[in-house]
Scaffold this motif. Structure first.
Motif, PDB file in Angstrom:
ATOM      1  N   GLY A  30       0.492  -1.218  -0.154  1.00 26.56           N
ATOM      2  CA  GLY A  30      -0.005   0.155  -0.335  1.00 26.56           C
ATOM      3  C   GLY A  30       0.315   1.236   0.388  1.00 26.56           C
ATOM      4  N   MET A  31       1.701   1.006   0.930  1.00 23.40           N
ATOM      5  CA  MET A  31       2.842   2.355   0.902  1.00 23.40           C
ATOM      6  C   MET A  31       3.366   2.637  -0.472  1.00 23.40           C
ATOM      7  SD  MET A  31       5.500   2.795   3.998  1.00 23.40           S
ATOM      8  CE  MET A  31       4.186   1.683   5.954  1.00 23.40           C
ATOM      9  N   VAL A  32       3.550   1.727  -1.361  1.00 22.24           N
ATOM     10  CA  VAL A  32       4.610   1.756  -2.520  1.00 22.24           C
ATOM     11  C   VAL A  32       3.294   2.346  -3.195  1.00 22.24           C
ATOM     12  CG1 VAL A  32       5.087   0.380  -4.334  1.00 22.24           C
ATOM     13  CG2 VAL A  32       5.684  -0.017  -2.337  1.00 22.24           C
ATOM     14  N   VAL A  33       2.266   1.999  -3.403  1.00 22.66           N
ATOM     15  CA  VAL A  33       1.170   2.690  -4.112  1.00 22.66           C
ATOM     16  C   VAL A  33       1.844   4.347  -4.086  1.00 22.66           C
ATOM     17  CG1 VAL A  33      -1.316   2.466  -5.285  1.00 22.66           C
ATOM     18  CG2 VAL A  33      -0.099   0.419  -4.534  1.00 22.66           C
ATOM     19  N   VAL A  34       0.471   4.389  -2.880  1.00 22.00           N
ATOM     20  CA  VAL A  34       0.855   5.500  -2.614  1.00 22.00           C
ATOM     21  C   VAL A  34       1.806   6.722  -2.601  1.00 22.00           C
ATOM     22  CG1 VAL A  34       0.602   7.541   0.082  1.00 22.00           C
ATOM     23  CG2 VAL A  34      -0.852   5.003  -0.361  1.00 22.00           C
ATOM     24  N   LEU A  35       2.326   6.306  -2.476  1.00 20.28           N
ATOM     25  CA  LEU A  35       4.269   7.376  -2.958  1.00 20.28           C
ATOM     26  C   LEU A  35       4.093   6.727  -4.524  1.00 20.28           C
ATOM     27  CD1 LEU A  35       7.091   5.690  -0.553  1.00 20.28           C
ATOM     28  CD2 LEU A  35       5.804   7.222  -0.605  1.00 20.28           C
ATOM     29  N   LEU A  36       3.273   6.016  -4.981  1.00 20.85           N
ATOM     30  CA  LEU A  36       3.505   6.405  -6.493  1.00 20.85           C
ATOM     31  C   LEU A  36       2.946   7.433  -7.101  1.00 20.85           C
ATOM     32  CD1 LEU A  36       5.387   2.939  -7.830  1.00 20.85           C
ATOM     33  CD2 LEU A  36       6.083   5.037  -7.492  1.00 20.85           C
ATOM     34  N   GLU A  37       1.603   7.921  -6.416  1.00 21.95           N
ATOM     35  CA  GLU A  37       0.112   8.787  -6.569  1.00 21.95           C
ATOM     36  C   GLU A  37       0.345   9.836  -7.629  1.00 21.95           C
ATOM     37  OE1 GLU A  37      -2.091   9.508  -3.339  1.00 21.95           O
ATOM     38  OE2 GLU A  37      -3.459  10.575  -5.291  1.00 21.95           O
ATOM     39  N   ASN A  38       1.828  10.424  -7.247  1.00 17.51           N
ATOM     40  CA  ASN A  38       2.138  11.720  -8.043  1.00 17.51           C
ATOM     41  C   ASN A  38       3.437  11.796  -9.698  1.00 17.51           C
ATOM     42  OD1 ASN A  38       0.117  13.375  -5.945  1.00 17.51           O
ATOM     43  ND2 ASN A  38       1.336  13.015  -4.815  1.00 17.51           N
ATOM     44  N   GLY A  39       3.196  10.664  -9.355  1.00 17.50           N
ATOM     45  CA  GLY A  39       4.248   9.793 -10.863  1.00 17.50           C
ATOM     46  C   GLY A  39       5.255   8.970 -10.162  1.00 17.50           C
ATOM     47  N   PRO A  40       6.074   9.005 -11.578  1.00 16.52           N
ATOM     48  CA  PRO A  40       7.082   8.012 -11.220  1.00 16.52           C
ATOM     49  C   PRO A  40       8.044   8.102  -9.947  1.00 16.52           C
ATOM     50  CG  PRO A  40       7.495   8.959 -12.996  1.00 16.52           C
ATOM     51  CD  PRO A  40       6.046   9.033 -12.886  1.00 16.52           C
ATOM     52  N   GLY A  69      -0.313  -6.417 -12.719  1.00 16.50           N
ATOM     53  CA  GLY A  69      -0.100  -5.296 -13.406  1.00 16.50           C
ATOM     54  C   GLY A  69       0.203  -3.575 -13.334  1.00 16.50           C
ATOM     55  N   MET A  70       0.160  -3.325 -11.554  1.00 21.59           N
ATOM     56  CA  MET A  70       0.007  -2.315 -10.902  1.00 21.59           C
ATOM     57  C   MET A  70       1.093  -1.526 -11.455  1.00 21.59           C
ATOM     58  SD  MET A  70      -2.852  -2.986  -9.815  1.00 21.59           S
ATOM     59  CE  MET A  70      -3.390  -4.820  -9.905  1.00 21.59           C
ATOM     60  N   VAL A  71       2.239  -1.611 -11.666  1.00 18.03           N
ATOM     61  CA  VAL A  71       3.173  -0.735 -11.503  1.00 18.03           C
ATOM     62  C   VAL A  71       3.840  -1.415 -12.743  1.00 18.03           C
ATOM     63  CG1 VAL A  71       3.508  -0.168  -9.204  1.00 18.03           C
ATOM     64  CG2 VAL A  71       5.308  -1.701  -9.904  1.00 18.03           C
ATOM     65  N   THR A  72       4.591  -0.567 -13.555  1.00 11.13           N
ATOM     66  CA  THR A  72       5.875  -0.751 -14.687  1.00 11.13           C
ATOM     67  C   THR A  72       6.882   0.176 -14.104  1.00 11.13           C
ATOM     68  OG1 THR A  72       5.360   1.492 -15.571  1.00 11.13           O
ATOM     69  CG2 THR A  72       4.137   0.034 -16.683  1.00 11.13           C
ATOM     70  N   ARG A  73       8.079  -1.478 -14.581  1.00  8.02           N
ATOM     71  CA  ARG A  73       8.885  -1.193 -14.413  1.00  8.02           C
ATOM     72  C   ARG A  73      10.403  -0.250 -15.721  1.00  8.02           C
ATOM     73  NH1 ARG A  73      14.338  -3.918 -14.317  1.00  8.02           N
ATOM     74  NH2 ARG A  73      15.454  -3.410 -12.338  1.00  8.02           N
ATOM     75  N   THR A  74      11.027   0.764 -15.682  1.00 13.40           N
ATOM     76  CA  THR A  74      11.913   0.774 -16.974  1.00 13.40           C
ATOM     77  C   THR A  74      13.130   0.916 -16.002  1.00 13.40           C
ATOM     78  OG1 THR A  74       9.648   2.322 -17.151  1.00 13.40           O
ATOM     79  CG2 THR A  74      11.697   2.643 -18.232  1.00 13.40           C
ATOM     80  N   ALA A  75      13.411   0.838 -16.572  1.00  8.55           N
ATOM     81  CA  ALA A  75      15.651   0.226 -16.220  1.00  8.55           C
ATOM     82  C   ALA A  75      15.886   1.696 -17.622  1.00  8.55           C
ATOM     83  CB  ALA A  75      15.863  -0.470 -16.333  1.00  8.55           C
ATOM     84  N   VAL A  83      16.120   3.615 -12.120  1.00  3.07           N
ATOM     85  CA  VAL A  83      15.208   2.658 -12.139  1.00  3.07           C
ATOM     86  C   VAL A  83      14.021   2.809 -11.890  1.00  3.07           C
ATOM     87  CG1 VAL A  83      14.330   0.676 -11.767  1.00  3.07           C
ATOM     88  CG2 VAL A  83      16.565  -0.125 -12.487  1.00  3.07           C
ATOM     89  N   GLU A  84      13.259   2.957 -12.732  1.00  2.00           N
ATOM     90  CA  GLU A  84      11.617   4.474 -11.968  1.00  2.00           C
ATOM     91  C   GLU A  84      10.536   3.021 -12.162  1.00  2.00           C
ATOM     92  OE1 GLU A  84      12.491   8.981 -13.561  1.00  2.00           O
ATOM     93  OE2 GLU A  84      11.092   7.733 -14.592  1.00  2.00           O
ATOM     94  N   TYR A  85       9.691   3.376 -10.905  1.00  2.00           N
ATOM     95  CA  TYR A  85       8.655   2.343 -11.230  1.00  2.00           C
ATOM     96  C   TYR A  85       7.303   3.726 -11.225  1.00  2.00           C
ATOM     97  CZ  TYR A  85      11.394  -1.335  -9.468  1.00  2.00           C
ATOM     98  OH  TYR A  85      12.834  -2.069  -9.451  1.00  2.00           O
ATOM     99  N   GLU A  86       6.534   3.152 -12.257  1.00  4.47           N
ATOM    100  CA  GLU A  86       4.884   4.475 -12.067  1.00  4.47           C
ATOM    101  C   GLU A  86       3.832   3.626 -12.109  1.00  4.47           C
ATOM    102  OE1 GLU A  86       5.612   5.507 -16.080  1.00  4.47           O
ATOM    103  OE2 GLU A  86       4.387   7.815 -15.440  1.00  4.47           O
TER     104      GLU A  86
END
Lengths: 121, 121
Positions: A30-40, A69-75, A83-86
């Motif tokens: 849940g923390m991860v999702v909340v942290l990513l709310e405003n962008g990668p 399928g909740m986040v994408t990972r871009t290296a 590495v960015e998570y979004e």
DNA sequence: GATACCGGTTACTTCAACGGAACCAATGGC
DNA sequence: GCCATTGGTTCCGTTGAAGTAACCGGTATC
């Protein structure tokens, strides 16, 4: 008029909400999702606010969210690595139930703790 | 204007929503609350719709909810025994976040399963 | 006498989540 | 030559939730 008592078919045998990708009260998802709310964010940008988490557990959490399928990972091929998570659109749908649970905790946690203290002690 | 990155104080050290008494996607706690929504039920009336649960696990689940002030347990001195479980006012507050999660699952579970199948397969 | 009912308890096992510590490659800076 | 940085991986261990199976008292019914 007697109230109907739920019978054995009340719940879907494969209870759908049991498959929620994060659990409320779960430690990290849940923390991860909340942290990513405003962008990668980058790995370390996620890790810093989640003070107690180890790299291993954060990696596991992110892989699990990625799998669902909740986040994408871009290296990016840079050194040092980047590495960015979004959040995906699907991941963004989690914000509503998460917020409902945060609201619950804000309003009712004191009462819970009081009840628990009384029970335990 | 750069977007503020959450720092180490973003989350409460003792993250409050981590203390939610049930977890969404948790196997049994949520079901008990939903079943009790319309009034008290006996042990076996709870057990029947929760087909796969064993007496042991249902007892543990109920004790935990009782400890947290979410349900009350009333035993009647009869034979055979009769025990009724009922939601407290505090327990009733759980219905909102639980419903939010059930709504989420109803709307988004197929997409999750599809993503997972693609990842695994 | 045997069996069923209700609401459990006890002992044992299995599994996933979580945590700690060490280690890694490639590069840049001193 | 040496260390720091980034985004991890690997091994090992602990903990708690969950599952399995057997059993219980007291009564009523067959």
């Amino acid at each position: 008029m007697t109230r109907p008592i739920p019978d054995e078919d009340f719940f879907d045998p494969a209870c759908p909400s049991s498959a929620m990708p994060i659990r409320v009260g779960e430690k990290w998802g849940g923390m991860v999702v909340v942290l990513l709310e405003n962008g990668p964010l980058r790995f370390t940008e996620l890790k810093r606010p989640m003070r107690a988490v180890t790299s291993k557990v954060l990696t596991e959490t992110l892989r699990s969210l990625e799998r669902d399928g909740m986040v994408t990972r871009t290296a990016y091929a840079e050194v040092p690595p980047r590495v960015e998570y979004e959040l995906t659109d699907l991941g963004r749908t989690l914000l509503a139930p998460i917020q409902a649970c945060r609201d619950w905790a804000a309003a009712n946690l004191p009462a819970l703790l009081e009840a628990r203290a009384g029970w335990d002690g």
